[in-house]
Design a protein around this motif. Structure first.
Motif, PDB file in Angstrom:
ATOM      1  N   THR A  50       1.209   0.758 -11.043  1.00  0.00           N
ATOM      2  CA  THR A  50       1.294   1.502  -9.796  1.00  0.00           C
ATOM      3  C   THR A  50       2.674   2.137  -9.688  1.00  0.00           C
ATOM      4  N   VAL A  51       2.702   3.393  -9.335  1.00  0.00           N
ATOM      5  CA  VAL A  51       3.967   4.110  -9.143  1.00  0.00           C
ATOM      6  C   VAL A  51       4.131   4.573  -7.700  1.00  0.00           C
ATOM      7  N   ARG A  52       3.051   4.480  -6.915  1.00  0.00           N
ATOM      8  CA  ARG A  52       3.111   4.823  -5.497  1.00  0.00           C
ATOM      9  C   ARG A  52       2.671   3.605  -4.698  1.00  0.00           C
ATOM     10  N   ASP A  53       3.481   3.193  -3.744  1.00  0.00           N
ATOM     11  CA  ASP A  53       3.214   1.986  -2.967  1.00  0.00           C
ATOM     12  C   ASP A  53       2.264   2.321  -1.811  1.00  0.00           C
ATOM     13  N   PRO A  54       1.005   1.892  -1.875  1.00  0.00           N
ATOM     14  CA  PRO A  54       0.075   2.210  -0.793  1.00  0.00           C
ATOM     15  C   PRO A  54       0.309   1.375   0.460  1.00  0.00           C
ATOM     16  N   LEU A  55       1.169   0.357   0.361  1.00  0.00           N
ATOM     17  CA  LEU A  55       1.381  -0.558   1.477  1.00  0.00           C
ATOM     18  C   LEU A  55       2.724  -0.329   2.149  1.00  0.00           C
TER      19      LEU A  55
END
Length: 555
Positions: free
Chosen positions: A168-173
């Motif tokens: 993951t490179v984008r933090d959805p949280l």
């Protein structure tokens, strides 16, 4: 100016570029460098100039090659939407260097594919590596690829020597997770979204089970209760009631949504007596009339969720005999389509008796204050990573039930009180009145996924949302006795559903919907198929036919 610079050069302090620019100016410095270069070329001679030209040419060629490589990698990174730094480390030469340095020799990199939250790297497990050893070395992968902690997950591939490294490179949280809109006809039989994990995947929970919700004050417990209650409120086949013995302060926003609100101990005692003396016997008669041992969830025969907010207050108010009666109700209610959800912020032995805790099939644990509280809830499972006292903060949770056996941290969806008040119970604003009373006949369960009617379709009779029902003729309220019906066994029904499953398989919850069978039947059927090696488990609680798995491995 030149004389001034020369005078400074004869001094003790060295002449700096700033001083040269100040004394000579930019043009003077350029002239000085040109004269110096000309004198240098004159001194080294023709042979020296030839060697210098070759060295400069090689340097320029390397620079051009590096520039082209950087541009190519940058374009690749932009197409996959990942940082250039990670893209460089995923190059074959850098990957080989990384695996050698991290003692992961034999881990060969395959295709890289973009995902909503990052990239998936397909790898081949060579040498002495297998899925377990690679999973245990995730921290080495994180260090070698320069990612943040917790950004990498390893999942099994289509064959035993294949795997997928999810990055993951984008933090959805990073921000609050908005609750997805509830559209169409909602059923309590369908798993509901609860939280999102760091990989941008929704964690869904089965609502037809007893759920224990624990968390310290300020951990987001009330918000999680709203997330769980929302699909029940709008469901076409379920009702919600709330027991809030804190003078009803916590359940105010359930007004007009909960079918019943209990706010005092006397009301709770009367309600418990009503269940044992009237409601459970009534539901038993319905099941006997339909000749079924499973509650026939439908618009006509609705499930009911009893949500107890702060159960410690109820424990304190009930006597020993009343508690024994309550535990008896808890043991029997599930078989009649009544499910208890128990919430408390004091996870202690006195507030969570063994008779209560052992009956809960799902556990939603939010942030706790101390390790001792985690041990009360999870007991020996704390050694396996079930440690909610280490959660990052408010809204983070861990879910343990039949579908979720790994201690994964996720962040609960968020429903504000304003949005929650906009929810309307289905039966009060959408449910069409039937044209005439109907008496449905229950045929054997089909092996295909049940069809669900649209929310705006006029219904002449109550249609089950979990089972397709064929209405009997108006003149014949009972099924024809001589009619022979052929019914597939549970394993055969599961086998038929798995035959059309995707490569990633189907979960038990999806098989419940696809086959229309009960959860206990589906789990027993899956156990029988896996024991016979007709089905295999892949990924996180997902199943495929053994023949399909073997075909993918051969391919």
């Amino acid at each position: 100016m030149i004389i001034s610079a020369a005078e400074k050069a004869t001094g003790d302090e060295p002449v700096t570029v700033a001083q040269l620019l100040s004394d000579l100016g930019p043009l003077g410095v350029v002239v000085l460098l040109a004269v110096g270069g000309f004198l240098l070329l004159w001194v080294i001679g023709k042979t020296g100039r030839r060697l210098l030209a070759k060295a400069v040419g090689r340097l320029l060629a390397r620079a051009a090659k590096a520039f082209v490589r950087y541009v190519r990698i940058s374009l690749w990174a932009a197409r996959l939407r990942m940082p250039v730094r990670l893209a460089i480390r995923l190059q074959p030469d850098r990957w080989r260097e990384m695996t050698a340095a991290r003692k992961l020799v034999g881990l060969k990199r395959g295709r890289v594919r973009r995902t909503p939250m990052g990239v998936d790297v397909r790898v081949t497990l060579g040498g002495g590596l297998n899925l377990d050893t690679l999973t245990a070395r995730i921290k080495d992968l994180e260090t070698g690829l320069g990612t943040r902690r917790g950004a990498i997950r390893v999942e099994p591939g289509t064959a035993a020597h294949k795997a997928v490294v999810r990055i993951t490179v984008r933090d959805p949280l990073r921000k609050a997770v908005p609750y997805p809109a509830l559209e169409g006809l909602v059923s309590i039989a369908h798993p509901a979204p609860l939280s999102m994990n760091p990989f941008g995947e929704w964690t869904a929970i089965d609502l037809q089970q007893r759920i224990l919700i624990v968390g310290a004050s300020g951990s987001g417990k009330s918000s999680v209760q709203r997330v769980l209650a929302a699909p029940v409120i709008v469901a076409a086949d379920a009702d919600l009631e709330v027991w809030d013995l804190k003078q009803g302060t916590e359940s105010q926003h359930y007004e007009g949504k909960a079918d019943v609100r209990i706010t005092t101990a006397d009301q709770a005692r009367a309600r418990l007596a009503w269940y044992m003396e009237q409601e459970l016997p009534r539901r038993a008669r319905v099941m006997q009339a339909k000749r079924t041992s499973t509650w026939p969830t439908s618009m006509e025969h609705r499930d009911r969720v009893v949500m107890v907010d702060e159960g410690a207050a109820l424990i304190r108010e009930l006597s020993d005999d009343e508690l024994a009666l309550f535990f008896t109700f808890l043991e029997q209610a599930r078989a009649f389509g009544i499910y208890l959800w128990w919430a408390t912020q004091f996870p202690k032995g006195t507030n969570l008796p063994t008779e209560l805790r052992s009956q809960m099939s799902a556990l939603v644990a939010l942030k706790m204050r101390r390790q001792s509280e985690s041990r009360v809830v999870f007991e020996d499972l704390t050694k396996e990573g079930w440690t909610p006292h280490r959660l990052p903060g408010k809204g983070w949770l861990m879910l343990l039930d039949d579908e979720h056996q790994d201690p994964e941290e996720s962040r609960a969806a968020w429903i504000s009180e304003t949005e929650f008040r906009k929810l309307k119970p289905y039966e009060r604003h959408e449910r069409p009145a039937p044209a005439a009373p109907a008496q449905p006949v229950v045929p054997p369960m089909p092996t295909y996924a049940p069809t669900v009617p649209a929310a705006d379709t006029a219904m002449d009779e109550a249609v089950s949302l979990t089972k397709t029902r064929v209405p009997a003729p108006a003149t014949e309220p009972e099924p024809e006795p001589e009619r022979e019906l052929v019914e597939l066994s549970v394993p055969d029904a599961i086998r038929a559903a798995l035959a059309d499953a995707p490569a990633t398989g189907m979960s038990a919850a999806e098989l419940v919907v696809a086959t229309g069978r009960g959860k206990s039947q589906v789990y027993a059927g899956l156990q029988e198929l896996t024991d016979d090696e007709a089905a295999v488990k892949v990924g996180r609680g997902r199943y495929v036919l053994a023949s399909a798995e073997a075909g993918e491995a051969t391919a």
